[in-house]
Design an enzyme around this catalytic site. Structure first.
Site, PDB file in Angstrom:
ATOM      1  CB  SER A   6      -0.913   0.013   1.224  1.00 32.99           C
ATOM      2  OG  SER A   6      -1.580   1.247   1.295  1.00 32.99           O
ATOM      3  CB  SER A  53      -2.585   4.426   2.130  1.00 32.34           C
ATOM      4  OG  SER A  53      -3.465   4.156   1.076  1.00 32.34           O
ATOM      5  CE  LYS A  95     -10.031  -0.952  -1.948  1.00 26.36           C
ATOM      6  NZ  LYS A  95     -10.060  -0.085  -3.125  1.00 26.36           N
ATOM      7  CG  ASN A 112     -11.933   4.159  -0.375  1.00 25.74           C
ATOM      8  OD1 ASN A 112     -12.796   4.762   0.267  1.00 25.74           O
ATOM      9  ND2 ASN A 112     -11.232   4.739  -1.327  1.00 25.74           N
ATOM     10  CG  ASP A 151     -11.685   4.164  -5.089  1.00 25.92           C
ATOM     11  OD1 ASP A 151     -10.696   4.744  -4.615  1.00 25.92           O
ATOM     12  OD2 ASP A 151     -11.835   2.926  -5.046  1.00 25.92           O
ATOM     13  CB  ALA A 194     -18.193  -4.502 -15.059  1.00 23.98           C
ATOM     14  N   GLY A 200     -15.146  -3.020  -8.899  1.00 25.66           N
ATOM     15  CA  GLY A 200     -15.371  -1.944  -7.936  1.00 25.66           C
ATOM     16  C   GLY A 200     -14.921  -0.597  -8.472  1.00 25.66           C
ATOM     17  CB  ILE A 246      -8.044   3.948 -12.813  1.00 24.63           C
ATOM     18  CG1 ILE A 246      -8.235   2.442 -12.871  1.00 24.63           C
ATOM     19  CG2 ILE A 246      -9.281   4.667 -13.314  1.00 24.63           C
ATOM     20  CD1 ILE A 246      -9.102   1.958 -11.718  1.00 24.63           C
ATOM     21  CE1 TYR A 255      -2.657   3.318  -8.165  1.00 24.19           C
ATOM     22  CE2 TYR A 255      -0.290   3.087  -7.891  1.00 24.19           C
ATOM     23  CZ  TYR A 255      -1.572   2.828  -7.457  1.00 24.19           C
ATOM     24  OH  TYR A 255      -1.766   2.067  -6.341  1.00 24.19           O
TER      25      TYR A 255
HETATM   26  P1  ATR Z   1     -11.414  -3.528  -8.860  1.00 21.64           P
HETATM   27  O1  ATR Z   1     -12.158  -3.470  -7.567  1.00 21.64           O
HETATM   28  O2  ATR Z   1     -10.010  -3.004  -8.764  1.00 21.64           O
HETATM   29  O3  ATR Z   1     -12.175  -2.916  -9.993  1.00 21.64           O
HETATM   30  P2  ATR Z   1     -12.234  -6.178  -9.576  1.00 21.64           P
HETATM   31  O4  ATR Z   1     -13.534  -5.930  -8.935  1.00 21.64           O
HETATM   32  O5  ATR Z   1     -11.548  -7.482  -9.347  1.00 21.64           O
HETATM   33  O6  ATR Z   1     -11.164  -5.080  -9.166  1.00 21.64           O
HETATM   34  O7  ATR Z   1     -12.396  -5.941 -11.174  1.00 21.64           O
HETATM   35  C1  ATR Z   1     -11.378  -6.184 -12.072  1.00 21.64           C
HETATM   36  C2  ATR Z   1     -11.842  -5.772 -13.477  1.00 21.64           C
HETATM   37  O8  ATR Z   1     -10.769  -6.037 -14.389  1.00 21.64           O
HETATM   38  C3  ATR Z   1     -13.038  -6.571 -13.972  1.00 21.64           C
HETATM   39  O9  ATR Z   1     -13.807  -5.759 -14.837  1.00 21.64           O
HETATM   40  C4  ATR Z   1     -12.362  -7.697 -14.758  1.00 21.64           C
HETATM   41  O10 ATR Z   1     -13.153  -8.313 -15.746  1.00 21.64           O
HETATM   42  P3  ATR Z   1     -14.148  -9.545 -15.360  1.00 21.64           P
HETATM   43  O11 ATR Z   1     -15.326  -8.923 -14.698  1.00 21.64           O
HETATM   44  O12 ATR Z   1     -14.465 -10.187 -16.647  1.00 21.64           O
HETATM   45  O13 ATR Z   1     -13.358 -10.424 -14.437  1.00 21.64           O
HETATM   46  C5  ATR Z   1     -11.226  -6.936 -15.414  1.00 21.64           C
HETATM   47  N1  ATR Z   1     -10.127  -7.842 -15.819  1.00 21.64           N
HETATM   48  C6  ATR Z   1      -9.186  -8.381 -15.042  1.00 21.64           C
HETATM   49  N2  ATR Z   1      -8.360  -9.178 -15.778  1.00 21.64           N
HETATM   50  C7  ATR Z   1      -8.820  -9.129 -17.058  1.00 21.64           C
HETATM   51  C8  ATR Z   1      -8.404  -9.714 -18.307  1.00 21.64           C
HETATM   52  N3  ATR Z   1      -7.333 -10.521 -18.378  1.00 21.64           N
HETATM   53  N4  ATR Z   1      -9.122  -9.417 -19.432  1.00 21.64           N
HETATM   54  C9  ATR Z   1     -10.186  -8.611 -19.370  1.00 21.64           C
HETATM   55  N5  ATR Z   1     -10.635  -8.025 -18.240  1.00 21.64           N
HETATM   56  C10 ATR Z   1      -9.958  -8.271 -17.093  1.00 21.64           C
END
Ligand code: ATR
Length: 284
Positions: A14, A16, A65, A87, A102, A129, A131, A224, A226
């Site tokens: 982290s 933070s 979270k 968060n 966020d 899609a 968090g 997003i 970084y």
């Molecule tokens: P966060 O809270 O950081 O958004 P998360 O809830 O685990 O983390 O969401 C990760 C996002 O990255 C999701 O939209 C995920 O797609 P899926 O819903 O299909 O899992 C996307 N993601 C992660 N790895 C991916 C990959 N290799 N190809 C396409 N999308 C990916």
């Protein structure tokens, strides 16, 4: 002495503590902000003992979270509930307030870097899609974006966000559209804003491979991610003439509301902080 920190498992990744300790020093505040490793089995116990242990609050990071939202649901505000994750926990008069900052981080970052950008001008394409996507979508709705297209590998997750937005915020059905992952390049036509909210492109993760040729040159592109600061998405967009905003500011701006609530000072996001946090990234 005011006591705050960040809980996670593991928590050493982290950034933070680096951000908050920079501000504590800058504003000469007698307070502490520590990285606190809390095992998932001890999460409830930690939360219950926070007041007794004199905490003013904590930030919450992976993997806690969603679980914090479940445990402290009665104390969660509508932002945390829509985003589906907490968060930031603030303790005021021995009461918990659980929120998610966020969406503030996202909006302030883009507004600060591209103050001329008009969110109400055209459609926004959001990749992902999870968090982070929900936080970005909530921000875009608050900023009066006329149309949002969500594109995610797992389509159902986009549909769930759409349904929740319609139910919770009375969003018009036609304001949020869901697209197939395979159509990602096609839907960029006429977009004013493109935001990547997935972890694709981050160091150690797969690349985000999208063809930007349909994206208008006038569109703004935000990632997003970084680390690296200039992702492949941003590099490609910049090369073809699009304006770009990196993800570091979102990290810094999401931290500010917690700091202000706990320590009573609205902290500034200055260039030295950016530099200091980037140095921390290199060391991780
Ligand atoms: P966060 O809270 O950081 O958004 P998360 O809830 O685990 O983390 O969401 C990760 C996002 O990255 C999701 O939209 C995920 O797609 P899926 O819903 O299909 O899992 C996307 N993601 C992660 N790895 C991916 C990959 N290799 N190809 C396409 N999308 C990916």
């Amino acid at each position: 002495m005011i006591k705050a920190g960040v809980i996670g498992y593991p928590v050493k990744h982290s950034l933070s503590p680096r951000i908050h300790n920079y501000w504590l020093k800058k504003y000469n505040i007698k307070g502490s902000y520590d990285a606190i490793e809390v095992h998932p089995d001890n999460l409830k116990g930690f939360l219950v003992s926070m007041i007794k242990n004199g905490f003013s609050g904590v930030n919450v990071t992976i993997p806690h979270k969603e679980k914090v939202l479940e445990i402290l649901n009665n104390a969660a505000d509508p932002f945390a509930k829509f985003i589906g994750a907490v968060n930031t926990i603030i303790i005021k008069d021995k009461n918990f307030i659980c929120t998610n900052t966020d969406f503030i981080g996202f909006s302030r970052n883009v507004i600060e870097k591209e103050p001329e950008f008009d969110f109400s001008e055209g459609k926004a394409v959001v990749i992902g899609a999870g968090g982070a996507a929900r936080a970005v979508i909530f921000a875009l709705l608050s900023l009066n974006v006329p149309e949002i297209i969500i594109v995610n590998r797992t389509r159902e997750k986009s549909e769930i966000i759409k349904t929740k937005a319609i139910k919770n915020f009375q969003v018009a059905d036609k304001k949020i559209l869901v697209a197939e992952w395979k159509n990602i390049s096609e839907i960029l036509k006429n977009a004013s804003l493109l935001v990547n909210t997935t972890s694709l492109g981050m160091v150690g993760q797969n690349k985000l491979e999208i063809d930007l040729s349909n994206l208008p040159k006038t569109a703004l592109v935000n990632d997003i991610v970084y680390n690296p600061l200039e992702t492949k998405l941003l590099k490609t967009a910049k090369l073809r003439g699009n304006k770009v905003v990196d993800g570091l500011g979102m990290l810094l701006h999401q931290a500010a509301p917690g700091f202000e609530a706990w320590f009573g000072v609205r902290p500034e996001i200055d260039d030295n902080l950016r530099k200091f946090v980037l140095e921390g990234l290199v060391k991780k």
